[in-house]
Motif scaffolding. Structure first.
Motif, PDB file in Angstrom:
ATOM      1  N   PRO A  23       0.719  -1.166   0.084  1.00 46.94           N
ATOM      2  CA  PRO A  23      -0.032   0.188   0.028  1.00 46.94           C
ATOM      3  C   PRO A  23       0.887   1.271   0.145  1.00 46.94           C
ATOM      4  O   PRO A  23       2.187   1.255   0.294  1.00 46.94           O
ATOM      5  N   TYR A  24       0.230   2.337  -0.341  1.00 44.61           N
ATOM      6  CA  TYR A  24       0.916   3.652  -0.808  1.00 44.61           C
ATOM      7  C   TYR A  24       1.819   3.946   0.604  1.00 44.61           C
ATOM      8  O   TYR A  24       3.093   4.538   0.302  1.00 44.61           O
ATOM      9  N   TYR A  25       1.461   3.938   1.646  1.00 42.51           N
ATOM     10  CA  TYR A  25       1.907   4.465   2.948  1.00 42.51           C
ATOM     11  C   TYR A  25       3.271   3.602   3.091  1.00 42.51           C
ATOM     12  O   TYR A  25       4.261   4.311   3.679  1.00 42.51           O
ATOM     13  N   VAL A  26       3.327   2.528   2.835  1.00 48.64           N
ATOM     14  CA  VAL A  26       4.375   1.449   3.079  1.00 48.64           C
ATOM     15  C   VAL A  26       5.436   1.814   1.937  1.00 48.64           C
ATOM     16  O   VAL A  26       6.614   1.818   2.383  1.00 48.64           O
ATOM     17  N   GLN A  27       5.143   2.102   0.834  1.00 44.49           N
ATOM     18  CA  GLN A  27       6.047   2.462   0.004  1.00 44.49           C
ATOM     19  C   GLN A  27       6.698   3.665   0.346  1.00 44.49           C
ATOM     20  O   GLN A  27       7.965   3.726  -0.060  1.00 44.49           O
ATOM     21  N   ASP A  28       5.950   4.717   0.777  1.00 42.46           N
ATOM     22  CA  ASP A  28       6.709   5.834   1.246  1.00 42.46           C
ATOM     23  C   ASP A  28       7.942   5.673   2.294  1.00 42.46           C
ATOM     24  O   ASP A  28       9.002   6.085   2.207  1.00 42.46           O
ATOM     25  N   LYS A  29       7.180   4.694   3.023  1.00 41.54           N
ATOM     26  CA  LYS A  29       8.545   4.356   4.051  1.00 41.54           C
ATOM     27  C   LYS A  29       9.429   3.547   3.558  1.00 41.54           C
ATOM     28  O   LYS A  29      10.864   3.969   3.724  1.00 41.54           O
ATOM     29  N   LEU A  30       9.455   2.804   2.454  1.00 38.01           N
ATOM     30  CA  LEU A  30      10.381   2.100   1.811  1.00 38.01           C
ATOM     31  C   LEU A  30      11.374   2.841   0.876  1.00 38.01           C
ATOM     32  O   LEU A  30      12.556   2.947   1.051  1.00 38.01           O
ATOM     33  N   VAL A  31      10.698   3.611   0.448  1.00 41.18           N
ATOM     34  CA  VAL A  31      11.403   4.691  -0.582  1.00 41.18           C
ATOM     35  C   VAL A  31      12.483   5.452   0.237  1.00 41.18           C
ATOM     36  O   VAL A  31      13.538   5.640   0.095  1.00 41.18           O
ATOM     37  N   HIS A  32      11.987   6.122   1.336  1.00 39.65           N
ATOM     38  CA  HIS A  32      12.575   6.799   2.400  1.00 39.65           C
ATOM     39  C   HIS A  32      13.611   6.100   3.184  1.00 39.65           C
ATOM     40  O   HIS A  32      14.606   6.657   3.740  1.00 39.65           O
ATOM     41  N   SER A  33      13.690   4.769   2.890  1.00 40.73           N
ATOM     42  CA  SER A  33      14.873   3.980   3.873  1.00 40.73           C
ATOM     43  C   SER A  33      15.875   4.005   2.957  1.00 40.73           C
ATOM     44  O   SER A  33      17.021   3.395   3.417  1.00 40.73           O
ATOM     45  N   LEU A  34      15.862   4.404   1.554  1.00 34.22           N
ATOM     46  CA  LEU A  34      17.071   4.163   0.477  1.00 34.22           C
ATOM     47  C   LEU A  34      17.901   5.431   1.075  1.00 34.22           C
ATOM     48  O   LEU A  34      17.513   6.455   0.844  1.00 34.22           O
ATOM     49  N   LYS A  35      19.231   4.929   0.778  1.00 33.55           N
ATOM     50  CA  LYS A  35      20.208   6.095   0.837  1.00 33.55           C
ATOM     51  C   LYS A  35      20.117   7.068  -0.245  1.00 33.55           C
ATOM     52  O   LYS A  35      20.089   6.369  -1.474  1.00 33.55           O
ATOM     53  N   GLY A  36      19.952   8.290  -0.066  1.00 28.84           N
ATOM     54  CA  GLY A  36      19.899   9.258  -1.011  1.00 28.84           C
ATOM     55  C   GLY A  36      18.625   9.629  -1.306  1.00 28.84           C
ATOM     56  O   GLY A  36      17.967  10.573  -1.950  1.00 28.84           O
ATOM     57  N   LEU A  37      17.433   8.830  -0.974  1.00 25.56           N
ATOM     58  CA  LEU A  37      16.329   8.835  -1.188  1.00 25.56           C
ATOM     59  C   LEU A  37      15.313   9.335  -0.140  1.00 25.56           C
ATOM     60  O   LEU A  37      14.027   9.264   0.131  1.00 25.56           O
ATOM     61  N   GLU A  38      15.836   9.669   1.119  1.00 22.96           N
ATOM     62  CA  GLU A  38      15.531   9.935   2.261  1.00 22.96           C
ATOM     63  C   GLU A  38      14.450  10.857   2.195  1.00 22.96           C
ATOM     64  O   GLU A  38      13.306  10.849   3.013  1.00 22.96           O
ATOM     65  N   ASN A  39      14.472  11.930   1.348  1.00 24.13           N
ATOM     66  CA  ASN A  39      13.543  13.034   1.440  1.00 24.13           C
ATOM     67  C   ASN A  39      12.602  12.918   0.190  1.00 24.13           C
ATOM     68  O   ASN A  39      11.734  13.722  -0.105  1.00 24.13           O
ATOM     69  N   ALA A  40      12.867  11.793  -0.585  1.00 26.79           N
ATOM     70  CA  ALA A  40      12.204  11.604  -2.001  1.00 26.79           C
ATOM     71  C   ALA A  40      10.777  11.767  -1.966  1.00 26.79           C
ATOM     72  O   ALA A  40      10.158  11.360  -0.736  1.00 26.79           O
ATOM     73  N   LYS A  41      10.101  12.102  -3.184  1.00 22.90           N
ATOM     74  CA  LYS A  41       8.799  12.194  -3.099  1.00 22.90           C
ATOM     75  C   LYS A  41       8.341  11.430  -4.129  1.00 22.90           C
ATOM     76  O   LYS A  41       8.897  11.421  -5.316  1.00 22.90           O
ATOM     77  N   ILE A  42       7.325  10.387  -3.980  1.00 21.41           N
ATOM     78  CA  ILE A  42       6.810   9.634  -4.934  1.00 21.41           C
ATOM     79  C   ILE A  42       5.894  10.439  -5.659  1.00 21.41           C
ATOM     80  O   ILE A  42       4.947  10.811  -5.321  1.00 21.41           O
TER      81      ILE A  42
END
Lengths: 450, 629
Positions: free
Chosen positions: B323-342
């Protein structure tokens, strides 16, 4: 037709000449690869060519090779016939050499089947053969399923798994080149793997060759001067409770005139006729003949007469057989001992065939010599027939080719072709070829994807 | 008889549909392309790249046959790479990062410029079939359009459902309308319907990434093209790079914690997903010992004004059904993508496909005459696989309408041949992707020789222009000329020559040797030969000759293997054969033969479950029954 088949087309051991026949696109090339003489790929069709058949550097036999190019042949395919000297060993070796070089052992009636499929002969001519093929196909199918379960199949599977692992890793490197976490197969990796596999395969081939006699029967020859008791020894063996005697001439791959089953050990008696003959006609089998018998045999039983002094002839027989697996039977121990052996001789059994003494000991000795107890109890894993051994040798060769390719700096995608060939050949031994095996393994073991 | 409005109708405007419509129109058939949304024509809903191992070679093959994908990918190319350069000539392949704005735009231009081609925006919900023959299509507003042939290239749109966690939304990609009834109609006609699944990763804003924490993945330093037209549209120094990052412990923790919320592990998925495209949750579960998984950040477009793709980065390797909210968490766990916006969340999509074993090798269906299918409806995945089938379906629909033999490429001629043969002979279990390992003669199916293998076919069919054909012929002549020159020119152990050999770091000579033989030495390249002769030939000619000479032995061996296959391929099986009349066939073999109805002994021998013994029986039967053919 797609592949090249080979078979011995004369009854083995009958007649002075045996013919090994090949049919198929690569027939001429396969024979040429192990032929010393003219370049067979360049000779005219329907010619007979003199030369030698070699396996690696060893000369197997002096032969006449008939080359017949398609389509004017029995099967309408290229046919090569190798006329050799008729000895069982040489003929079999030639057959095995052909198998090793890429020919496939023909199924019963397959030459005729090809003649029929290629429109060379009509239905009436081939009717009976076609029936044979249809019944055999059924048999072959059940055989393919049931044969070779157990240890040997596991062992071959192990080699294949090893190759499968290597192949799928090469494949994953190729199909997913940018997966930096997946170890890239280097030439050194392949070489290390090959070394181990080659050694193991080689050992398997060698050990299988040694145990082949036990599985296929121990070719046994009884030698001795006239009247030392050869035939009575044979009869004593035959008179054993469970002994079975068959008199088959050349129906199988070996010329076997008598088979004796002793406690589950099959002795294939060679030239028993000769022995019987000498029992009646007082005549020694010439030294020359016995020499070729010795060469063929897995086991030599030399019979000496306890009641007579050692003769020159006895000594000659002992001398000629000293490097073979041999049992020396000193017969007629019920009579006065006049025999005096000049040197220490291993594996001596004393018997009296008349009083039925020493026969048990002789049997035990045979078992001891061939490690039969050990093989039985440990259920060793060996390739059990010459077809399998030939295929294993082909696989070995293919691995060697891969190694040579590595030495020549050939790129991995080509080295992989040789490895794949070896993988397929091993699959042929256990009747397993499944085209998606490697792809399945690839996805099972490597983590790739978008 | 009523006059047909069109010769050929193509249903669907994806990569298969475009090739199908273009080829049939170019061959002179009056063609209609029906699509749900013109703006979506030749859209790239998944990764922003074209090509890759095996796939890149398919693009070259499409080009050699006169298709469009190679040319179009060249126009949209923003980065180009030759893959597998160190692993040998047989497995090298091109991959381009394609601009997702330009690719569809250019394709639409090409479609619009085609005289015989009309494009219509509509949803197709039914087919007109009379006496097992296709007569046209029926739209969702009940409008009927008649035609002599129909090619279905419906992609993932048949009864498509978008999956996100536990949510299931009936919709095509991008919120497009799906086709609700067409697959039911196909089922009524006798088709077996499969339910398949695929997925795509999230896209993030390219401006909110800390690129310092990533590593650079640039393109090659050499200008390259897919098309044999050799016209490059990009500049080497202006290529857009990709970036490499990895998942980490934190990412894996999040996945494990929320596993049951994903569509896959929550049990909300019905379709069969591709083995080669596992989602990130799949990877983490199945390969739990791996500490990290690599991800590529791939730009989707250089055209910033494009509202869909202008600012997006595709995270390759990160497809998920969370689900979307988990995707946000997943993306933000990545180095360089801490603040990324999906900007666009990942999703899985389920869709209907038909059983490809119900197709002939021409891609015409066995059940309905003149109905062809291509692309994902046949169970494949990938733009290139779709385009290759689309081209062949377009060509063969034309051939059929004009009573000509279908174009069936053999396994030793093209990856497209391997692909279609696999589909119609073996069928699929999961969405099918081409791999080099699926081709048993891959040494013959190289990137460099796609034109040599296939241009003559393209010419014969009528898709290759005279100009292009002349270029091809010139190339062939040059290759032959150079090969002859190498065979004729000999070098001998003269003083000067020996010195030169020393300089080239190769062993000396005892006797004369042709340059042809000399080139076989592993350490000698074709350009080294310029020390002995003038080498006034183009790079592709030199490359071709070098490969042919150096790997002659292996190529010969592969050709020989292929010949064996071809001899079986040439043994035809009559279409009306009654397998129940063949005694002694194993029952499994009989069933499979009845289902697939192979056209040749060769094809029959590739069916799993048909043993050599069965083939033997079949051959004897054929010869008996049909005697001398």
């Amino acid at each position: 037709m797609e592949d090249t088949i080979v078979a011995i087309s004369t009854a083995l051991g009958v007649g002075a000449i045996s013919i090994v026949r090949l049919s198929g696109k690569d027939a001429i090339e396969i024979v040429n690869n192990c032929f010393e003489g003219k370049d067979l790929t360049k000779v005219n069709s329907h010619t007979i060519n003199y030369g030698y058949i070699k396996n690696d550097e060893e000369i197997i036999d002096e032969v006449l090779v008939s080359v017949m190019k398609e389509p004017r042949t029995y099967t309408k395919e290229n046919i090569v016939e190798i006329n050799c000297h008729g000895g069982i060993i040489a003929t079999n070796k030639i057959l095995e050499t052909m198998l090793e070089n890429g020919a496939r052992l023909a199924e019963p009636g397959e030459f005729t089947k090809r003649a029929f499929l290629n429109g060379r002969i009509d239905l009436v001519e081939s009717e009976s053969v076609m029936d044979l093929i249809e019944s055999k196909s059924d048999e072959a199918r059940s055989l393919a399923i049931s044969s070779l379960k157990g240890n040997i199949s596991n062992l071959i599977e192990e080699f294949r798994d090893n190759l499968k692992q290597l192949l799928s890793q090469i494949e994953v490197n190729i199909d997913y080149p940018e997966y930096y976490d997946i170890e890239v197969v280097t030439k050194q990796n392949i070489r290390d793997n090959l070394d181990g596999m080659k050694n193991n395969l080689n050992r398997l081939i060698k050990e299988s060759k040694n145990t082949l006699p036990v599985k296929e029967g121990i070719k046994t020859v009884i030698l001795g001067r006239p009247n030392v008791g050869k035939s009575s020894l044979l009869n004593a063996l035959l008179n054993e409770d469970k002994a079975i005697v068959t008199e088959v001439a050349g129906t199988t791959r070996d010329i076997v005139e008598g088979e004796i089953l002793l406690d589950g050990i099959l002795l294939k008696m060679i030239d028993t006729a000769g022995i019987r003959k000498t029992a009646n006609v007082v005549e020694s089998i010439g030294v020359e003949k016995s020499l070729s018998l010795i060469k063929d045999a897995d086991l030599v039983i030399v019979v000496l007469n306890n009641n007579e002094k050692l003769t020159k002839e006895d000594q000659e027989i002992l001398e000629k057989t000293k490097h073979k697996p041999r049992i020396v039977v000193v017969n007629k121990v019920d009579l006065k001992t006049k025999l005096k052996l000049k040197e220490e001789i291993d594996n001596i059994i004393t018997t009296s065939t008349i009083k039925n003494l020493g026969i048990e000991e002789l049997k035990d000795k045979i078992k001891e010599l061939f490690n039969i107890e050990q093989i039985k109890t440990k259920d060793y894993t060996y390739l059990s027939n010459s077809r399998q051994i030939s295929l294993a040798r082909r696989a070995y060769k293919e691995l060697k080719q891969a190694e040579e390719a590595l030495d020549n700096n050939v790129p991995i995608d080509m080295v992989e072709i040789d490895l794949k060939d070896a993988f397929d050949t091993l699959g042929e031994i256990i009747g397993e070829t499944y085209s998606e095996e490697i792809i399945d393994n690839l996805f099972k073991n490597f983590c790739v994807g978008k | 008889m009523i006059r047909m409005e069109y010769d050929i109708i193509v249903v669907g405007g994806g990569h298969a549909g475009c090739e199908a419509a273009l080829s049939s129109a170019r061959l002179g058939d009056k063609t209609l392309l029906v699509t749900g949304n013109i703006k979506n024509i030749a859209d790239m809903p998944c990764n922003p790249s074209v090509g890759g191992p095996a796939k890149g070679i398919v693009v070259r093959e499409i080009d050699a046959l006169g298709g469009e994908m190679g040319k179009n990918a060249d126009k949209a190319c923003i980065q180009m790479k030759m893959l597998n350069t160190k692993k040998g000539p047989a497995v090298q392949a091109l991959r381009a990062q394609a601009d997702k704005h330009i690719y569809p735009l250019e394709m639409l231009k090409t479609l619009n410029s085609e005289e015989n081609l009309t494009i219509k925006e509509a949803m197709v919900e039914d087919l007109i079939v009379e006496d097992n023959k296709i007569k046209g299509i029926i739209l969702d507003n009940n409008e009927k359009i008649t035609s002599k042939a129909v090619i279905l290239t419906t992609g993932t749109y048949l009864k498509a459902d978008i999956l996100n966690g536990k949510d299931r939304t009936p919709s095509g990609p991008h919120g497009e309308k799906r086709s609700n009834h067409l697959s039911d109609k196909l089922k009524e006609l006798g088709f077996t319907i499969l339910r398949l699944k695929t997925g795509t990763p999230p896209r993030v804003d390219k401006n909110i990434i800390d690129y310092d924490k990533t590593s650079l993945e640039p393109g090659d330093n050499v200008l390259r093209t897919f098309s044999f037209d050799n016209k490059a549209y990009y500049k080497v120094e202006e290529q857009v790079p990709c970036h490499l990052i990895y998942t980490n412990e934190e990412t894996h923790k999040i996945i494990n914690k929320h596993l049951q919320e994903s569509s896959m592990y929550g049990g909300y998925v019905e379709g069969i997903g591709p083995r080669y495209c596992p989602s990130i949750e799949d990877k983490v579960v199945r390969f739990s010992d791996k500490e990290r998984h690599q991800l590529f950040l791939e730009p989707e477009s250089n055209i910033e004004e494009d509202k869909d793709y202008g600012n997006t980065i595709y995270i390759q390797g990160f497809s998920t059904s969370m689900p979307y909210y988990v995707q946000d968490k997943l993306v933000h766990s990545l180095k360089g993508l801490e603040n990324a916006k999906i900007l666009k969340y990942a999703y899985a999509i389920e869709y209907d496909a038909i059983d490809s074993k119900q197709l002939k090798p021409s891609l015409e269906t066995k059940l309905v005459e003149n109905l062809f299918t291509a692309g994902q409806i046949n169970g494949t995945s990938g733009y290139e696989e779709a385009a290759g089938q689309g081209l062949i379906a377009g060509i063969n629909a034309h051939q059929k309408l004009h009573n000509k033999e279908p174009l069936i490429l053999k396994r030793n001629e093209a990856y497209i041949g391997v692909l279609i043969d696999d589909l119609v002979t073996k069928g699929i279990k999961d969405p099918y992707r081409l791999l080099t390992s699926r081709a048993e003669y891959r040494l013959l199916l190289r990137n460099d020789n796609a034109d040599i293998r296939l241009t003559e076919y393209g010419k014969e069919v009528g898709l290759i222009t005279d100009k292009r054909y002349k270029l091809f012929k010139d190339k062939i002549n040059s290759i032959n000329e150079l090969t002859d020159l190498l065979k004729e020119t000999r070098i001998t152990p003269k003083k000067d020559t020996i010195k030169l050999l020393e300089k080239l770091n190769t062993s000396s000579l005892n006797e004369g040797i042709s340059l042809y033989e000399f080139l076989k030495r592993p350490e000698i390249t074709i350009n080294d030969l310029s020390n002995f002769i003038e080498l006034n030939y183009s790079d592709d000619v030199k490359e071709e000759v070098e490969i042919i000479v150096k790997y002659e032995g292996y190529i010969k061996k592969a050709n020989k293997e292929a010949e064996k296959m071809l001899s079986l391929e040439s043994k035809g099986i009559p279409e009306d054969i009654d397998y129940n009349d063949v005694d002694n066939l194993a029952s499994e073999a009989r069933e499979k033969l009845i289902e697939i109805r192979p056209l040749s002994i060769g094809q029959a021998s590739r069916i799993s479950g048909v043993n050599p013994a069965d083939i033997s029986i079949l051959m004897v039967y054929l010869r008996r029954k049909y005697n001398d053919r």
